[in-house]
Design a protein around this motif. Structure first.
Motif, PDB file in Angstrom:
ATOM      1  N   UNK A  29      40.813  -5.841  59.696  1.00  0.00           N
ATOM      2  CA  UNK A  29      41.076  -5.476  61.004  1.00  0.00           C
ATOM      3  C   UNK A  29      40.587  -6.508  62.196  1.00  0.00           C
ATOM      4  N   UNK A  30      41.497  -6.672  63.207  1.00  0.00           N
ATOM      5  CA  UNK A  30      41.001  -7.412  64.174  1.00  0.00           C
ATOM      6  C   UNK A  30      40.647  -6.565  65.397  1.00  0.00           C
ATOM      7  N   UNK A  31      39.412  -6.257  65.101  1.00  0.00           N
ATOM      8  CA  UNK A  31      38.937  -5.148  66.134  1.00  0.00           C
ATOM      9  C   UNK A  31      37.801  -5.710  66.884  1.00  0.00           C
ATOM     10  N   UNK A  32      38.060  -5.977  68.216  1.00  0.00           N
ATOM     11  CA  UNK A  32      37.291  -6.769  69.134  1.00  0.00           C
ATOM     12  C   UNK A  32      35.927  -5.636  69.519  1.00  0.00           C
ATOM     13  N   UNK A  33      34.871  -6.216  69.484  1.00  0.00           N
ATOM     14  CA  UNK A  33      33.586  -5.282  69.768  1.00  0.00           C
ATOM     15  C   UNK A  33      33.285  -5.825  71.404  1.00  0.00           C
ATOM     16  N   UNK A  34      32.749  -5.053  72.106  1.00  0.00           N
ATOM     17  CA  UNK A  34      32.144  -5.327  73.296  1.00  0.00           C
ATOM     18  C   UNK A  34      31.044  -6.565  73.310  1.00  0.00           C
ATOM     19  N   UNK A  35      31.414  -7.543  74.280  1.00  0.00           N
ATOM     20  CA  UNK A  35      30.541  -8.684  74.023  1.00  0.00           C
ATOM     21  C   UNK A  35      30.199  -9.508  75.480  1.00  0.00           C
ATOM     22  N   UNK A  36      29.097  -9.939  75.321  1.00  0.00           N
ATOM     23  CA  UNK A  36      28.754 -10.940  76.422  1.00  0.00           C
ATOM     24  C   UNK A  36      28.382 -12.080  75.991  1.00  0.00           C
ATOM     25  N   UNK A  37      29.255 -13.268  76.475  1.00  0.00           N
ATOM     26  CA  UNK A  37      29.187 -14.696  75.640  1.00  0.00           C
ATOM     27  C   UNK A  37      27.676 -15.215  76.253  1.00  0.00           C
ATOM     28  N   UNK A 238      31.499 -18.388  67.559  1.00  0.00           N
ATOM     29  CA  UNK A 238      32.961 -18.704  67.428  1.00  0.00           C
ATOM     30  C   UNK A 238      33.502 -17.074  68.119  1.00  0.00           C
ATOM     31  N   UNK A 239      32.879 -15.933  68.121  1.00  0.00           N
ATOM     32  CA  UNK A 239      33.336 -14.775  68.750  1.00  0.00           C
ATOM     33  C   UNK A 239      33.538 -14.844  70.005  1.00  0.00           C
ATOM     34  N   UNK A 240      32.460 -15.593  70.726  1.00  0.00           N
ATOM     35  CA  UNK A 240      32.408 -15.733  72.264  1.00  0.00           C
ATOM     36  C   UNK A 240      33.742 -16.577  72.555  1.00  0.00           C
ATOM     37  N   UNK A 241      33.838 -17.758  71.865  1.00  0.00           N
ATOM     38  CA  UNK A 241      35.012 -18.663  72.306  1.00  0.00           C
ATOM     39  C   UNK A 241      36.236 -17.873  71.946  1.00  0.00           C
ATOM     40  N   UNK A 272      36.774 -15.356  63.401  1.00  0.00           N
ATOM     41  CA  UNK A 272      35.776 -15.178  64.124  1.00  0.00           C
ATOM     42  C   UNK A 272      35.510 -13.565  64.488  1.00  0.00           C
ATOM     43  N   UNK A 273      36.636 -13.063  64.908  1.00  0.00           N
ATOM     44  CA  UNK A 273      36.678 -11.568  65.292  1.00  0.00           C
ATOM     45  C   UNK A 273      36.552 -11.041  64.263  1.00  0.00           C
ATOM     46  N   UNK A 274      37.361 -11.135  63.144  1.00  0.00           N
ATOM     47  CA  UNK A 274      37.046 -10.264  61.880  1.00  0.00           C
ATOM     48  C   UNK A 274      36.013 -10.433  61.157  1.00  0.00           C
ATOM     49  N   UNK A 275      35.343 -11.557  61.146  1.00  0.00           N
ATOM     50  CA  UNK A 275      33.829 -11.907  60.581  1.00  0.00           C
ATOM     51  C   UNK A 275      32.839 -11.248  61.418  1.00  0.00           C
ATOM     52  N   UNK A 276      32.972 -11.171  62.759  1.00  0.00           N
ATOM     53  CA  UNK A 276      31.837 -10.610  63.687  1.00  0.00           C
ATOM     54  C   UNK A 276      31.929  -9.245  63.317  1.00  0.00           C
ATOM     55  N   UNK A 277      32.941  -8.300  63.364  1.00  0.00           N
ATOM     56  CA  UNK A 277      32.952  -6.973  63.141  1.00  0.00           C
ATOM     57  C   UNK A 277      32.165  -6.766  61.585  1.00  0.00           C
ATOM     58  N   UNK A 278      32.559  -7.466  60.651  1.00  0.00           N
ATOM     59  CA  UNK A 278      31.961  -7.212  59.259  1.00  0.00           C
ATOM     60  C   UNK A 278      30.423  -7.540  59.413  1.00  0.00           C
ATOM     61  N   UNK A 279      30.070  -8.594  60.088  1.00  0.00           N
ATOM     62  CA  UNK A 279      28.414  -8.787  60.331  1.00  0.00           C
ATOM     63  C   UNK A 279      28.052  -7.829  60.958  1.00  0.00           C
ATOM     64  N   UNK A 280      28.321  -7.356  62.044  1.00  0.00           N
ATOM     65  CA  UNK A 280      27.879  -6.161  62.970  1.00  0.00           C
ATOM     66  C   UNK A 280      27.749  -5.158  61.926  1.00  0.00           C
ATOM     67  N   UNK A 281      28.706  -4.583  61.231  1.00  0.00           N
ATOM     68  CA  UNK A 281      28.831  -3.433  60.444  1.00  0.00           C
ATOM     69  C   UNK A 281      27.564  -3.427  59.294  1.00  0.00           C
ATOM     70  N   UNK A 282      27.691  -4.580  58.738  1.00  0.00           N
ATOM     71  CA  UNK A 282      26.869  -4.925  57.761  1.00  0.00           C
ATOM     72  C   UNK A 282      25.338  -5.076  57.788  1.00  0.00           C
ATOM     73  N   UNK A 283      24.923  -5.525  59.150  1.00  0.00           N
ATOM     74  CA  UNK A 283      23.586  -5.455  59.794  1.00  0.00           C
ATOM     75  C   UNK A 283      23.115  -3.876  60.118  1.00  0.00           C
ATOM     76  N   UNK A 284      24.304  -3.063  60.553  1.00  0.00           N
ATOM     77  CA  UNK A 284      23.967  -1.694  60.892  1.00  0.00           C
ATOM     78  C   UNK A 284      23.490  -0.951  59.603  1.00  0.00           C
ATOM     79  N   UNK A 285      24.261  -1.361  58.480  1.00  0.00           N
ATOM     80  CA  UNK A 285      24.149  -0.702  57.200  1.00  0.00           C
ATOM     81  C   UNK A 285      22.606  -1.119  56.753  1.00  0.00           C
ATOM     82  N   UNK A 286      22.334  -2.436  56.951  1.00  0.00           N
ATOM     83  CA  UNK A 286      21.157  -2.933  56.321  1.00  0.00           C
ATOM     84  C   UNK A 286      20.021  -2.189  56.977  1.00  0.00           C
TER      85      UNK A 286
END
Length: 308
Positions: A29-37, A238-241, A272-286
């Motif tokens: 999924x290419x789901x963009x999350x709210x972000x402040x660069x 990457x996600x910022x850019x 970057x968008x796909x990986x950032x979503x995965x990273x965010x959810x994985x950290x929430x799980x952790x």
């Protein structure tokens, strides 16, 4: 057995299954999350956005597949942006002899995407060249600062007629007389090679960095000192850019000067968008499992603790 006792006895295989699903499903999924660069990411974006058609950029690509999750995403976003802006670039590597081939593979894949979209691929020699591997980049950087053309004049590329010629004869270096004519020197790396470049080329050419997350904090001092024009730090960078390049962007300087930028890559959503979503959810799980596990220990301990 109460609820907290059951939580402590959950089979580890269940936890591993949840982790695997959390780390893989979002990749589809290419789901963009709210972000402040980050400020450093915004500065790097501005350096890229201000490049003009026909400008020449040098990219020191010091990464291999070992850091492709971050550096591969950095490099792909950078190359797609330069192609979109019709900026010429030259690759150079200093970290590993494998790095040039890895970079060429990415460019080949991007060109394949362009052909599939009925667009003109970026042509080696006319639009970009590969300067190859420099085993002693410290000496090469010092040489580039004093006489760029002398350092690279022996590097060869194949022209459209199939002849081996000096890269200086390619359109990429047609108007480049010295290092100061290079509009941006980008370093994409998971190593400390960027430190050497900053030490030897700072002040001679604008330097930008794209580095892994573990390296970013120590390099921010260079950005704060003005020795780096911008820095994309890890997956967040990457996600910022990607977010800034995919939509219209407005920059207001501290002096109140307003700049409007059209999207470099309209609607672009990369790795970057796909990986950032995965990273965010994985950290929430952790974090969630750690909190729940500690609560289970506390409440379960209260039930079993004997009164004095």
């Amino acid at each position: 057995m109460n609820f907290w006792d059951r939580i402590q006895k959950v089979d580890r295989r269940v936890l591993y299954l949840i982790l695997i699903l959390t780390a893989t499903v979002p990749l589809f999924f290419n789901k963009a999350l709210p972000n402040v660069p980050d400020d450093s990411s915004e500065s790097l974006y501005l350096s890229l956005a201000r490049l003009q058609e026909g400008d020449t950029v040098i990219i020191q690509t010091d990464w291999t597949n070992a850091t492709r999750g971050e550096n591969g995403s950095h490099f792909e976003a950078l190359i797609r942006a330069l192609i979109a802006k019709k900026v010429k670039f030259a690759l150079v590597s200093a970290y590993s002899p494998l790095a040039p081939a890895v970079a060429r593979d990415v460019i080949g894949r991007i060109n394949g995407d362009l052909v599939a979209e009925d667009k003109q691929p970026y042509r080696q020699w006319d639009d970009w060249v590969d300067l190859g591997f420099f085993p002693n980049m410290d000496a090469a950087a010092i040489g580039m600062r004093s006489d760029l053309r002398q350092i690279i004049q022996e590097r060869k590329e194949t022209d459209p007629q199939g002849q081996q010629r000096s890269v200086l004869q390619s359109p990429v270096f047609q108007n480049i007389k010295a290092l100061g004519d290079i509009k941006l020197y980008m370093v994409v790396t998971g190593t400390n090679s960027i430190n050497s470049i900053v030490a030897r080329l700072s002040g001679a050419v604008p330097i930008g960095g794209m580095v892994t997350g573990v390296m970013g904090p120590e390099l921010l001092v260079y950005y704060d000192a003005g020795q780096l024009v911008g820095l994309a730090n890890g997956l967040k960078g990457v996600y910022d850019l990607e977010q800034m390049m995919s939509e219209p962007y407005t920059y207001v300087s501290k002096a109140g000067v307003r700049e409007e930028f059209e999207p470099i890559l309209p609607g672009f959503s990369g790795r970057g968008t796909r990986y950032y979503l995965t990273l965010t959810l994985t950290l929430i799980l952790l974090v969630g499992t750690v909190v729940i596990g500690n609560l289970a220990m506390v409440f379960s301990g209260r039930k079993t603790r004997r009164p004095r």
